[in-house]
Design a protein around this motif. Structure first.
Motif, PDB file in Angstrom:
ATOM      1  N   LEU A  39      21.341  17.527  27.481  1.00 35.82           N
ATOM      2  CA  LEU A  39      21.098  18.635  26.568  1.00 35.82           C
ATOM      3  C   LEU A  39      21.941  18.463  25.314  1.00 35.82           C
ATOM      4  O   LEU A  39      23.039  17.895  25.347  1.00 35.82           O
ATOM      5  CB  LEU A  39      21.449  19.963  27.232  1.00 35.82           C
ATOM      6  CG  LEU A  39      20.572  20.413  28.400  1.00 35.82           C
ATOM      7  CD1 LEU A  39      21.178  21.652  29.059  1.00 35.82           C
ATOM      8  CD2 LEU A  39      19.157  20.692  27.946  1.00 35.82           C
ATOM      9  N   ASP A  43      20.799  23.253  22.502  1.00 39.33           N
ATOM     10  CA  ASP A  43      20.124  23.633  23.745  1.00 39.33           C
ATOM     11  C   ASP A  43      21.062  24.408  24.668  1.00 39.33           C
ATOM     12  O   ASP A  43      20.657  25.369  25.328  1.00 39.33           O
ATOM     13  CB  ASP A  43      19.619  22.387  24.492  1.00 39.33           C
ATOM     14  CG  ASP A  43      18.721  21.509  23.643  1.00 39.33           C
ATOM     15  OD1 ASP A  43      17.866  22.052  22.932  1.00 39.33           O
ATOM     16  OD2 ASP A  43      18.893  20.268  23.691  1.00 39.33           O
ATOM     17  N   GLN A  44      22.312  23.973  24.695  1.00 37.71           N
ATOM     18  CA  GLN A  44      23.274  24.564  25.616  1.00 37.71           C
ATOM     19  C   GLN A  44      23.556  26.033  25.298  1.00 37.71           C
ATOM     20  O   GLN A  44      23.716  26.855  26.190  1.00 37.71           O
ATOM     21  CB  GLN A  44      24.578  23.768  25.614  1.00 37.71           C
ATOM     22  CG  GLN A  44      25.652  24.302  26.541  1.00 37.71           C
ATOM     23  CD  GLN A  44      25.247  24.296  28.011  1.00 37.71           C
ATOM     24  OE1 GLN A  44      24.374  23.547  28.412  1.00 37.71           O
ATOM     25  NE2 GLN A  44      25.892  25.135  28.803  1.00 37.71           N
ATOM     26  N   VAL A  90      18.313  22.796  35.750  1.00 38.97           N
ATOM     27  CA  VAL A  90      19.506  22.661  34.921  1.00 38.97           C
ATOM     28  C   VAL A  90      20.685  22.278  35.803  1.00 38.97           C
ATOM     29  O   VAL A  90      20.893  22.854  36.879  1.00 38.97           O
ATOM     30  CB  VAL A  90      19.810  23.965  34.166  1.00 38.97           C
ATOM     31  CG1 VAL A  90      21.126  23.844  33.399  1.00 38.97           C
ATOM     32  CG2 VAL A  90      18.678  24.312  33.211  1.00 38.97           C
ATOM     33  N   CYS A 162      11.799  27.331  30.371  1.00 40.98           N
ATOM     34  CA  CYS A 162      13.214  27.593  30.096  1.00 40.98           C
ATOM     35  C   CYS A 162      13.500  27.272  28.637  1.00 40.98           C
ATOM     36  O   CYS A 162      13.194  26.183  28.155  1.00 40.98           O
ATOM     37  CB  CYS A 162      14.075  26.733  31.016  1.00 40.98           C
ATOM     38  SG  CYS A 162      15.826  26.728  30.603  1.00 40.98           S
ATOM     39  N   LYS A 164      16.057  26.479  27.149  1.00 45.44           N
ATOM     40  CA  LYS A 164      16.927  25.325  26.940  1.00 45.44           C
ATOM     41  C   LYS A 164      16.119  24.029  26.826  1.00 45.44           C
ATOM     42  O   LYS A 164      16.581  23.049  26.243  1.00 45.44           O
ATOM     43  CB  LYS A 164      17.946  25.216  28.076  1.00 45.44           C
ATOM     44  CG  LYS A 164      18.972  26.348  28.092  1.00 45.44           C
ATOM     45  CD  LYS A 164      19.989  26.165  29.184  1.00 45.44           C
ATOM     46  CE  LYS A 164      20.955  27.335  29.248  1.00 45.44           C
ATOM     47  NZ  LYS A 164      21.740  27.502  28.006  1.00 45.44           N
ATOM     48  N   ASN A 301      15.458  22.167  21.115  1.00 41.74           N
ATOM     49  CA  ASN A 301      15.652  23.241  20.136  1.00 41.74           C
ATOM     50  C   ASN A 301      16.258  22.704  18.846  1.00 41.74           C
ATOM     51  O   ASN A 301      17.431  22.976  18.534  1.00 41.74           O
ATOM     52  CB  ASN A 301      16.557  24.320  20.727  1.00 41.74           C
ATOM     53  CG  ASN A 301      15.944  25.015  21.927  1.00 41.74           C
ATOM     54  OD1 ASN A 301      15.173  25.949  21.779  1.00 41.74           O
ATOM     55  ND2 ASN A 301      16.272  24.544  23.129  1.00 41.74           N
TER      56      ASN A 301
END
Length: 448
Positions: A39, A43-44, A90, A162, A164, A301
């Motif tokens: 990630l 994203d995190q 995740v 999700c 993320k 993202n």
């Protein structure tokens, strides 16, 4: 097609019955060298929510409910071989592509599609997604799907990923790929790009952004009952609004700028918080802004967040549009890069600008406006025509968020506004808002 007429409706008592639940896994196991996905920092820090879309289809006499369900499941399994992280879980700062699978639910609802759309609301829409699957699993599924069948033969497909793993653009790309696979045309769509760290560095415990460590404080400040309502702006009213908010500085404001200015102005006026200064938060999709570095099929993202302060007193829409244009110009300057520059070089400048933002949830009352306009989900065909309606949001619903989505004609816009209940009562009584928008008009199914 919309109608402002109101008829008695029973949406509060809509009953959705689950008739089947399966775990859909990739049709081919994920290779070991693709099992771990790193990630990025962006994203995190994304909130632990799903980005969700609901696609509504009228009855197709050439395909049965059973055939539609089987088509969706089989093509989803094939699609997950390309979108393998969506079937994973995740694991800290990574996604483990463990092939644990996506949740797929078949359901039926005790009304017709036209009755459901008579008075659409977010509470009813939330029943069309199996969000309880995330609530009952410690390692929550990254993809949720529910196919809901109406008494008339119509159907709704609720899809949540999700956040993320991707934003609204990534969700749309996944859905388009899945639909192409269902039609036997997956070769016409490029495979997804899962290199999340092209722009921002890998997620770790060290990198932080202003305000991120205060999320708990925000929750404690905003423990209020929220409500989500729908407001529809037809094309002619948007054109009128664009002329009203234009100025020498911004002679041709966009649809999104114009609507954002009006909505935020009304949000500020409706606020019951007399202490904190108001701030507008927007997340910019960078794919189309840096096409030499970021492709349209990039998941994750790749976003840049901007903040616009309200200043002292009530800002007029013209002033707000000017401020929004300034944020755009600042972003354009930040993403300028020499040929051959890496995405991480640009990303470091963007991170630096965001880190310089002095932001505190204790000092500022934030409202998010996010645009899903131009996301082509009305073109989603699984083999039984195109959707007649497409709303979207996040789940669980976040407080103080507005989502802008194209109407089916591509010219109008639907705004889904979430506010604390007492502020919504004031917001929806704004005479300026009601001049330009229709509050939750009935959605009329056009004859196919």
């Amino acid at each position: 097609m919309f109608s402002s007429s109101k008829e008695e409706t029973t949406m509060d008592t809509v009953k959705v019955e689950t008739i089947g639940r399966e775990i859909i896994k990739p049709s081919i196991p994920t290779p070991n060298d693709l099992r771990t996905l790193q990630l990025s920092f962006m994203d995190q820090i994304i909130a632990p929510v799903y980005a969700v879309a609901f696609l509504f289809y009228t009855k197709d006499d050439l395909i049965s409910q059973e055939q539609a369900s089987q088509t969706l499941k089989t093509s989803l399994s094939e699609t997950l071989t390309k979108f393998h992280p969506f079937a994973g879980r995740v694991n800290g700062f990574t996604i483990d592509s463990s092939d644990e699978g996506a949740v797929f639910v078949d359901a039926r609802v005790d009304c017709t599609l036209s009755n459901f759309l008579r008075d659409p609301d977010m509470k009813s829409l939330q029943k069309l997604l199996p969000v309880e699957a995330a609530e009952t699993n410690s390692a929550w599924p990254l993809l949720l799907v529910q196919a809901t069948y109406f008494k008339c033969g119509g159907m709704a497909i609720g899809i949540g990923i999700c956040h993320k793993l991707g934003d609204a653009a990534a969700l749309s790309y996944f859905i388009q790929f899945w639909a192409a696979t269902a039609r036997g045309e997956s070769d016409s769509v490029a495979n997804p790009d899962f290199v999340f760290t092209k722009l921002y560095p890998p997620a770790n415990e060290i990198i932080k952004i202003a305000g991120e460590d205060q999320l708990g404080k925000r929750k404690s400040v905003t423990k209020r009952k929220s409500v989500t309502k729908r407001f529809v702006f037809v094309a002619s009213k948007i054109e009128e609004l664009k002329k009203k908010v234009a100025s020498d500085a911004v002679p041709r404001p966009t649809r999104v700028q114009s609507l954002t200015s009006l909505i935020w102005k009304c949000v500020v006026a409706a606020s019951t918080d007399t202490i904190r200064e108001k701030v507008l938060y927007q997340a910019n999709n960078l794919r189309s802004k840096i096409p030499t570095l970021l492709s349209e099929n990039l998941m994750g993202n790749p976003l840049y967040s901007t903040l616009t302060l309200n200043g002292k007193g009530q800002m007029e829409s013209v002033e707000i549009v000017k401020e929004l244009q300034k944020r755009n110009e600042e972003l354009s300057h930040l993403i300028q890069h020499k040929e051959g520059s890496s995405g991480l070089t640009v990303g470091s400048k963007l991170l630096g600008a965001m880190a310089d933002t002095k932001f505190s949830y204790e000092l500022y009352d934030m409202h998010v406006v996010t645009s899903w306009c131009k996301i082509p989900l009305y073109k989603t065909c699984f083999g039984w025509g195109f959707p007649v309606w497409f709303p979207g949001n996040v789940s669980p619903i976040l407080e103080n968020v507005t989502v802008l989505i194209d109407s089916k004609d591509g010219q109008g816009v639907e705004a889904w506004v979430t506010l604390p209940q007492e502020e919504m009562l004031r917001f929806e009584q704004s005479t300026e808002l009601l001049y330009f928008a229709s509050p939750n008009p009935r959605y009329l199914l056009s004859k196919m």
